[in-house]
Design an enzyme around this catalytic site. Structure first.
Site, PDB file in Angstrom:
ATOM      1  N   ASN A 110       0.823  -1.224   0.000  1.00 41.34           N
ATOM      2  CA  ASN A 110       0.000   0.000   0.000  1.00 41.34           C
ATOM      3  C   ASN A 110       0.853   1.270   0.000  1.00 41.34           C
ATOM      4  OD1 ASN A 110      -2.025  -1.824   0.094  1.00 41.34           O
ATOM      5  ND2 ASN A 110      -2.739  -1.318   2.165  1.00 41.34           N
ATOM      6  N   THR A 155     -14.927  37.857 -31.840  1.00 41.73           N
ATOM      7  CA  THR A 155     -15.709  37.456 -30.657  1.00 41.73           C
ATOM      8  C   THR A 155     -17.020  36.948 -31.232  1.00 41.73           C
ATOM      9  OG1 THR A 155     -16.805  39.587 -30.386  1.00 41.73           O
ATOM     10  CG2 THR A 155     -14.723  39.293 -29.196  1.00 41.73           C
ATOM     11  N   HIS A 156     -17.602  35.951 -30.597  1.00 46.01           N
ATOM     12  CA  HIS A 156     -18.829  35.307 -31.114  1.00 46.01           C
ATOM     13  C   HIS A 156     -18.610  34.762 -32.528  1.00 46.01           C
ATOM     14  CE1 HIS A 156     -20.994  37.474 -27.843  1.00 46.01           C
ATOM     15  NE2 HIS A 156     -20.169  38.455 -28.176  1.00 46.01           N
ATOM     16  N   SER A 277      -9.640  12.216 -48.510  1.00 45.33           N
ATOM     17  CA  SER A 277     -10.911  11.488 -48.455  1.00 45.33           C
ATOM     18  C   SER A 277     -10.838  10.314 -49.419  1.00 45.33           C
ATOM     19  CB  SER A 277     -12.046  12.428 -48.855  1.00 45.33           C
ATOM     20  OG  SER A 277     -13.133  11.696 -49.360  1.00 45.33           O
ATOM     21  N   LYS A 283     -10.293  16.667 -51.384  1.00 44.78           N
ATOM     22  CA  LYS A 283     -10.289  16.976 -49.948  1.00 44.78           C
ATOM     23  C   LYS A 283      -8.903  16.912 -49.303  1.00 44.78           C
ATOM     24  CE  LYS A 283     -13.303  17.551 -47.366  1.00 44.78           C
ATOM     25  NZ  LYS A 283     -14.276  16.653 -46.809  1.00 44.78           N
ATOM     26  N   ASN A 285      -8.028  17.103 -45.301  1.00 47.74           N
ATOM     27  CA  ASN A 285      -8.718  17.242 -44.011  1.00 47.74           C
ATOM     28  C   ASN A 285      -7.742  17.474 -42.855  1.00 47.74           C
ATOM     29  OD1 ASN A 285     -11.180  16.718 -45.287  1.00 47.74           O
ATOM     30  ND2 ASN A 285     -10.868  14.509 -45.103  1.00 47.74           N
ATOM     31  N   GLU A 290      -8.341  17.710 -35.608  1.00 41.02           N
ATOM     32  CA  GLU A 290      -9.636  17.145 -35.190  1.00 41.02           C
ATOM     33  C   GLU A 290      -9.442  16.065 -34.127  1.00 41.02           C
ATOM     34  OE1 GLU A 290     -12.616  17.051 -38.830  1.00 41.02           O
ATOM     35  OE2 GLU A 290     -10.603  16.488 -39.423  1.00 41.02           O
ATOM     36  N   TYR A 317      -6.559   2.310   2.234  1.00 39.94           N
ATOM     37  CA  TYR A 317      -6.392   1.730   0.896  1.00 39.94           C
ATOM     38  C   TYR A 317      -7.604   0.870   0.545  1.00 39.94           C
ATOM     39  CZ  TYR A 317      -4.799  -0.923  -3.093  1.00 39.94           C
ATOM     40  OH  TYR A 317      -4.721  -1.476  -4.341  1.00 39.94           O
ATOM     41  N   GLN A 322      -6.579   0.733  -7.525  1.00 41.28           N
ATOM     42  CA  GLN A 322      -5.704   0.136  -8.545  1.00 41.28           C
ATOM     43  C   GLN A 322      -6.057   0.662  -9.947  1.00 41.28           C
ATOM     44  OE1 GLN A 322      -4.207  -4.015  -8.401  1.00 41.28           O
ATOM     45  NE2 GLN A 322      -5.674  -4.414 -10.014  1.00 41.28           N
ATOM     46  N   LYS A 325      -4.103   3.474 -12.358  1.00 41.39           N
ATOM     47  CA  LYS A 325      -3.050   3.324 -13.370  1.00 41.39           C
ATOM     48  C   LYS A 325      -3.620   3.366 -14.779  1.00 41.39           C
ATOM     49  CE  LYS A 325      -0.862   1.263  -9.796  1.00 41.39           C
ATOM     50  NZ  LYS A 325      -2.148   1.364  -9.061  1.00 41.39           N
TER      51      LYS A 325
HETATM   52  N1  ARG Z   1      -1.734  -3.485  -7.427  1.00 41.72           N
HETATM   53  C1  ARG Z   1      -2.127  -2.734  -6.303  1.00 41.72           C
HETATM   54  C2  ARG Z   1      -2.540  -1.326  -6.708  1.00 41.72           C
HETATM   55  O1  ARG Z   1      -2.163  -0.922  -7.726  1.00 41.72           O
HETATM   56  C3  ARG Z   1      -1.022  -2.664  -5.301  1.00 41.72           C
HETATM   57  C4  ARG Z   1      -1.452  -2.501  -3.900  1.00 41.72           C
HETATM   58  C5  ARG Z   1      -2.094  -3.754  -3.457  1.00 41.72           C
HETATM   59  N2  ARG Z   1      -2.446  -3.699  -2.076  1.00 41.72           N
HETATM   60  C6  ARG Z   1      -3.288  -4.592  -1.530  1.00 41.72           C
HETATM   61  N3  ARG Z   1      -3.533  -4.446  -0.276  1.00 41.72           N
HETATM   62  N4  ARG Z   1      -3.805  -5.544  -2.227  1.00 41.72           N
HETATM   63  O2  ARG Z   1      -3.236  -0.649  -6.031  1.00 41.72           O
END
Ligand code: ARG
Length: 446
Positions: A110, A155-156, A277, A283, A285, A290, A317, A322, A325
């Site tokens: 953690n 503007t606008h 296109s 065209k 583009n 975009e 925690y 998790q 990520k």
């Molecule tokens: N893979 C977990 C995460 O990204 C790591 C921490 C896991 N902790 C736990 N008590 N299971 O959050």
């Protein structure tokens, strides 16, 4: 599957659960941070007498070797591991036997994942700041290249007043400068080490949190251990920085999509950043722009997704976290790609000087300056505004611009108008007056 827990269990997790639970496929990206933080941790364990000095040295050496090997060959980051922490520990047990099993003393995944992510987010924000700076620099170079080109500003989305073309780029530079400040402030705010918080309530060992914080170049130690492992504010702040950059880039994209349309024809985008296109041969583009505009929606939604993840979570925690990520990596990769593309698009942008030179004489862009002229001759502004409004109606009807009107025609609306009015209506004169002069010196930056 290589896991760090198991002792309390009688049965293995189902395969379905193992693949649902694993994060190695994503958090292997934290390998450098995980190993670096582990080196700091085992160094401190040795210095505090929690493990033997030679055990600490052995672990430090093996961790550094592993970091070197992965730097040479990223395919080493494979296998059935629950997460990057389990992977690194398994490698240490392979390399050092029982000493490897001591690495996790006085630590939990953690506080480990919190410190890994902080190191990663800090580094990635610093890189994003670098890239933003390069983008602003390219805006400056392009601005200087077309320093003498004027254009209508809106503007606008209605023609309003004349500005140098470079001033529009400068407006975006100002936004990105603000984003860079925001990034620096976010880095400052997150600059406290969560390592040593343990699972949530510290540890019975007399560890030295200051030492690991120093080794990892954090400005300080995060105070409350419950907060240390449950805090993801720094990811929210980083996502806010990404969202702000994306929002500004999407506005740039929209402006330049409009400017590159045939109706405007102010700029031409390089072939390198346009597509054709499949059906309409004529065209060209503005896909790069975009896509930036489109991807902004995703990054802003990822900020929202992270808020949704954290909202209402109890201390401390929780596995929900998790998901940070997948959210952060996606937002970071998208924002990074967009900054690079926008920099290159601007670098290769062609500005259509002839067309812009025509446009500044159309659309009554100098109407405000005609009112200012009347004010200088003694009229109150509101009265001058009304007179110029009437002159514009007359000019629209006669299909002429203000500077194309005869003096006698203008005098019908106000007898104080004299021959010097033509100089006052000229774009060059306009930009030499008052604070408008600052627009021309916009690029004198440090
Ligand atoms: N893979 C977990 C995460 O990204 C790591 C921490 C896991 N902790 C736990 N008590 N299971 O959050």
């Amino acid at each position: 599957m290589g896991t760090l827990w198991g002792g309390r269990f009688q049965d293995d997790a189902s395969e379905l659960m193992q693949s649902f639970n694993e994060s190695f496929s994503l958090d292997k990206r934290l390998w450098h941070e995980d190993i670096t933080a582990s080196i700091a941790h085992v160094t401190m364990l040795g210095d505090c007498g929690i493990i033997l000095k030679e055990e600490s040295k052995l672990l430090q050496n093996e961790l550094a070797k592993l970091r070197e090997s992965i730097a040479q060959d990223a395919t080493l980051l494979s296998g059935a591991y629950e997460d990057i922490h389990s992977f690194v520990e398994a490698k240490m047990i392979e390399a050092c036997g029982n000493v490897g099993k001591k690495m996790h003393t006085a630590r939990s995944r953690n506080d480990q994942v919190a410190v890994d992510m902080k190191l990663y987010v800090k580094k990635s924000l610093q890189e994003l700041n670098e890239l933003s700076y390069q983008m602003i620099t390219v805006f400056g170079v392009k601005g200087e290249e077309v320093a003498d080109v004027l254009m209508p500003a809106y503007t606008h989305l209605q023609r309003a007043q004349i500005v140098p073309f470079s001033y529009v780029l400068d407006a975006y530079a100002a936004m990105f400068e603000r984003d860079m400040k925001k990034i620096s402030q976010a880095i400052d705010l997150m600059d406290e080490s969560p390592l040593g918080a343990g699972a949530l309530a510290g540890t019975t060992y007399a560890i030295d949190r200051q030492q690991t914080a120093d080794l990892l170049e954090f400005a300080g130690v995060q105070r409350n251990t419950l907060d240390s492992v449950s805090n993801r504010d720094f990811i929210l702040d980083a996502l806010h920085c990404c969202s702000s950059l994306m929002m500004h880039m999407s506005r740039f994209a929209e402006d330049f999509i409009i400017y590159s349309s045939q109706e405007f024809n102010f700029v031409e985008l390089s072939d390198h950043f346009s597509t054709g296109s499949s059906m309409m041969p004529q065209k060209k583009n503005p896909d790069a722009l975009e896509l930036i505009r489109g991807k902004a929606a995703k990054v802003i939604s990822l900020l929202n997704a992270m808020y949704g993840t954290m909202k209402g979570l109890p201390l401390s925690y929780n596995k929900d976290m998790q998901e940070d990520k997948a959210i952060y990596f996606e937002a970071l990769d998208t924002t990074t790609a967009c900054v690079k593309i926008l920099t290159a698009v601007t670098d290769e942008l062609k500005v259509n000087k002839e067309r812009l030179n025509e446009t500044i004489h159309e659309g009554f862009l100098n109407a405000t300056e005609l009112a200012d002229y009347l004010v200088r001759k003694g009229l109150p502004f509101r009265e001058a505004h009304g007179i110029v409004g009437k002159i514009v109606v007359y000019a629209l009807d006669k299909k002429v611009q203000l500077h194309e009107m005869e003096l006698e025609e203008m005098k019908q609306f106000s007898s104080i108008i004299q021959n010097d009015v033509y100089a006052a209506l000229h774009p060059e004169t306009i930009l030499q007056q008052g604070i408008k002069q600052e627009m021309l010196s916009g690029w004198e930056k440090d």
